[in-house]
Design a protein around this motif. Sequence first.
Motif, short mmCIF file in Angstrom:
data_model
loop_
_atom_site.label_atom_id
_atom_site.label_comp_id
_atom_site.label_asym_id
_atom_site.label_seq_id
_atom_site.Cartn_x
_atom_site.Cartn_y
_atom_site.Cartn_z
N LYS A 129 -8.26 4.84 -1.07
CA LYS A 129 -6.94 4.58 -1.63
C LYS A 129 -7.00 3.30 -2.45
O LYS A 129 -6.44 3.22 -3.54
N HIS A 130 -7.71 2.31 -1.92
CA HIS A 130 -7.90 1.07 -2.65
C HIS A 130 -9.07 0.33 -2.01
O HIS A 130 -9.53 0.71 -0.93
N LEU A 150 -1.81 -1.03 3.05
CA LEU A 150 -2.05 0.07 2.12
C LEU A 150 -2.51 1.32 2.85
O LEU A 150 -2.13 2.44 2.51
N ARG A 185 3.29 -6.25 -5.97
CA ARG A 185 4.21 -5.92 -7.07
C ARG A 185 3.87 -4.59 -7.71
O ARG A 185 4.70 -3.96 -8.35
N SER A 186 2.59 -4.17 -7.57
CA SER A 186 2.18 -2.94 -8.25
C SER A 186 2.24 -1.73 -7.32
O SER A 186 1.81 -0.65 -7.69
N TYR A 187 2.76 -1.89 -6.10
CA TYR A 187 2.71 -0.80 -5.14
C TYR A 187 4.03 -0.70 -4.40
O TYR A 187 4.39 -1.62 -3.67
N GLU B 10 -2.94 -4.93 -12.83
CA GLU B 10 -3.45 -6.20 -12.34
C GLU B 10 -4.78 -6.50 -13.01
O GLU B 10 -5.64 -5.64 -13.11
N ARG B 18 -11.47 1.43 -12.11
CA ARG B 18 -10.66 2.42 -11.39
C ARG B 18 -10.00 3.40 -12.37
O ARG B 18 -9.89 4.59 -12.10
N VAL B 68 -3.36 1.64 -7.05
CA VAL B 68 -2.63 0.50 -6.48
C VAL B 68 -2.51 -0.64 -7.49
O VAL B 68 -1.50 -1.34 -7.52
N ASP B 69 -3.49 -0.81 -8.36
CA ASP B 69 -3.47 -1.91 -9.33
C ASP B 69 -2.50 -1.70 -10.49
O ASP B 69 -2.23 -2.63 -11.24
N VAL B 70 -2.02 -0.49 -10.67
CA VAL B 70 -1.21 -0.19 -11.85
C VAL B 70 0.27 -0.51 -11.61
O VAL B 70 0.85 -0.05 -10.64
N LEU B 71 0.84 -1.32 -12.52
CA LEU B 71 2.27 -1.66 -12.40
C LEU B 71 3.15 -0.69 -13.17
O LEU B 71 4.16 -0.23 -12.68
#
Lengths: 574, 165
Positions: A129-130, A150, A185-187, B10, B18, B68-71
């Motif tokens: 997932k990350h 996460l 902030r991105s999730y 990010e 990714r 997860v990194d994408v805003l």
Amino acid sequence: MTQLKLSGAAMVVQALNDLGVKHVFGYPGGSVLDIYDALFQQSEVQHVLVRHEQAATHMADAYSRSTDQIGVVLVTSGPGATNCITGIATAYMDSIPMVILSGQVATHLIGDDAFQETDMLGCSRPIVKHSYSCRAAEEIPTIIAKAFHLAKSGRPGPVVVDLPKDNLNPNATFDYFMPSEIKLRSYNPTIKGHPKQIKKAATALMAAKRPVIYAGGGVISANACDLLVAFAEKLNAPVTNTLMGLGSIPGTHPQFVGMLGMHGTYEANKSMGNADVIIALGARFDDRVTNNTDKFCTGAEIIHVDIDPSTISKNIRADIPVVGSIDIVLKQLLDFWQQEQLSQDSEANSLWWAQISEWRNRNCLKYDNSTGTIKPQQVIEALYRVTDGQAYITSDVGQHQMFTALYYPFSRPKQWINSGGLGTMGFGLPAAMGVKMAHPESEVVCISGDGSIQMNIQELSTCMQYDLPIKIVLLNNGNLGMVKQWQDMIYDGRHSHSYMQSLPDFVKLVEAYGHVGVNISDPSKLEQELTQAFELKDKLVFINVIVEEHEHVYPMQKRLGAIDDMWLGKGVDQ
Amino acid sequence: MQTILSILLENEPGSLSRIIGLFSQRAFNIESLTVAATEDKSLSRITIATNGDHEKIEQIIKQVNKLVDVLRISELSGKAHIERELMFVKLNAQTSDAREEIVRTTDIFRGQIVDCTNQLYTVQLSGKKEKLNAFIRSVKRQSDIIEIVRSGCVAIARGATALKP
């Protein structure tokens, strides 16, 4: 209060402890020796030493699957990390939360092809997932907390944390800071269904004449099983489960029509194929469910509820997409019906049930048990009686997995632990061990085949070390049964490499590991001998059952057909 | 049909891999990709040109958004937007006729000659993909192309719309 100062290695252990971790599954090696030294100096977090890192991942995975906890794996860099890949992929495909802490060579050596160096973030990227790499010791607690957040939230999944050795140095201490709350902030997963979509879905379902509820593993991971039953009873619709969804509604519930898909029941696949409205809950229209997507349930309006928007309309176009957590969305739907006082066409509903009961009367799971050999189905049915239907059941992958899914009606969620998406042979034994660690008082059974069991059999040694009295039921047909079945059906019976020559004497093998082994081959004594084996409560008992060699799993969907085009037996067309 | 996606993510090690990994893993195409840090150094902005039918693009957007990194992700090609690509073309111009022709064509396309030797001209040109292609077709007739380098497209929405965290 004085600020706690810790080394990076001690921070790893402290962070796990702060996050409530009781068990870590792993294997030591050069780059994580500092963490192992920190583990040695405390007693809160118990480490379980496996015999192969892949088994550590399956144990942690099954630990997660059978509880609300997050399974944790600790391995060294290089081979330690790469041995985890199959286990990470297994968890990823089934959306299981897991945190993998992998050692890494020191920062200044990264990229130099140092001893036991592997780009673990690169290797695992498509199946996590990350992932994080800790670039400073002070970051470790926050990164581990983020990984836990996460792994469990939204659509769950495995998260890798890579730990370069220099950041674990026991001689350098730093302020330990564990954040009380994690915000990224991105999730920000969508939890609540959009009211407009809820209205559309609720209205379509009440207006349906032939509704079906198609419930998957997402219902279990959202802890929405009680709501599923309430929802199904309110709608009085048949419920079918995916392989991953089994247990989300009791297998004995009158509205349960069984598993659907490739080896689904006649009534489940027929209900789907003839439905006018289908609501998919935490399921993903996998190819093992749909069969030919062009012919999939052409007459049905599809409502798809999932927490992951990318799953919706990926394989099958949804007419009414609803993004949200299954528990919240089911509550919203029930509330909407209550508020709007919607009622359904009760006449259509009784006609629908009359039709379903006709399909049920085909008795698609019947089999011939008069051949003098033990039938695999018979073993599962006997096991169900011997365990009162209450045991945790883990399985490997193949015919035995399908027989178990079809012939052991699960009574509760998280009771059935198997590798559905990836189909990982070798999953069953370590999975049973992970479940037993989490539920030491419960009966835990691994159902396996003579192919699968040999893929992680070294873990019998771990079972001895940690005293894990699980029961292993081996459906031994001397063949790779599912491969053979396909070769029988599709390759004119050319059995290319699907039989297991030189099987070990399993009883002697498990005795060598210090456990008890039993052979069962007489159908008339099956249940009695199985009962006796299960009476040895504090022993691991390996029950080698010699079963019919040529049995196939039925029902089975016809290749390239619609969802309800099935064979019901060898050459028995529906 | 070409689709242009703008992504805000990010600016972390590995975040670009990714995105690229996702495209290859799920068999999505990348026609071009540009990336740079934004004013806020903790964020990067990527412009990807890709293609596919409506379902495919919807799936790409959802899958990218899931990282997860994408805003933020926005499909610019469906909206009013400006897109540009930068190109350098190194041309062999041995005769004075050829050199004059290159100057004239560059002028017509509103490009600039940014480097020259006795025999080589390097032209800088920006615009939409089609304009750059047209320039290449024109100069090909008069001179040998030694080398071409293109930046891939960058794009921004017209008006008040902005991709912000």
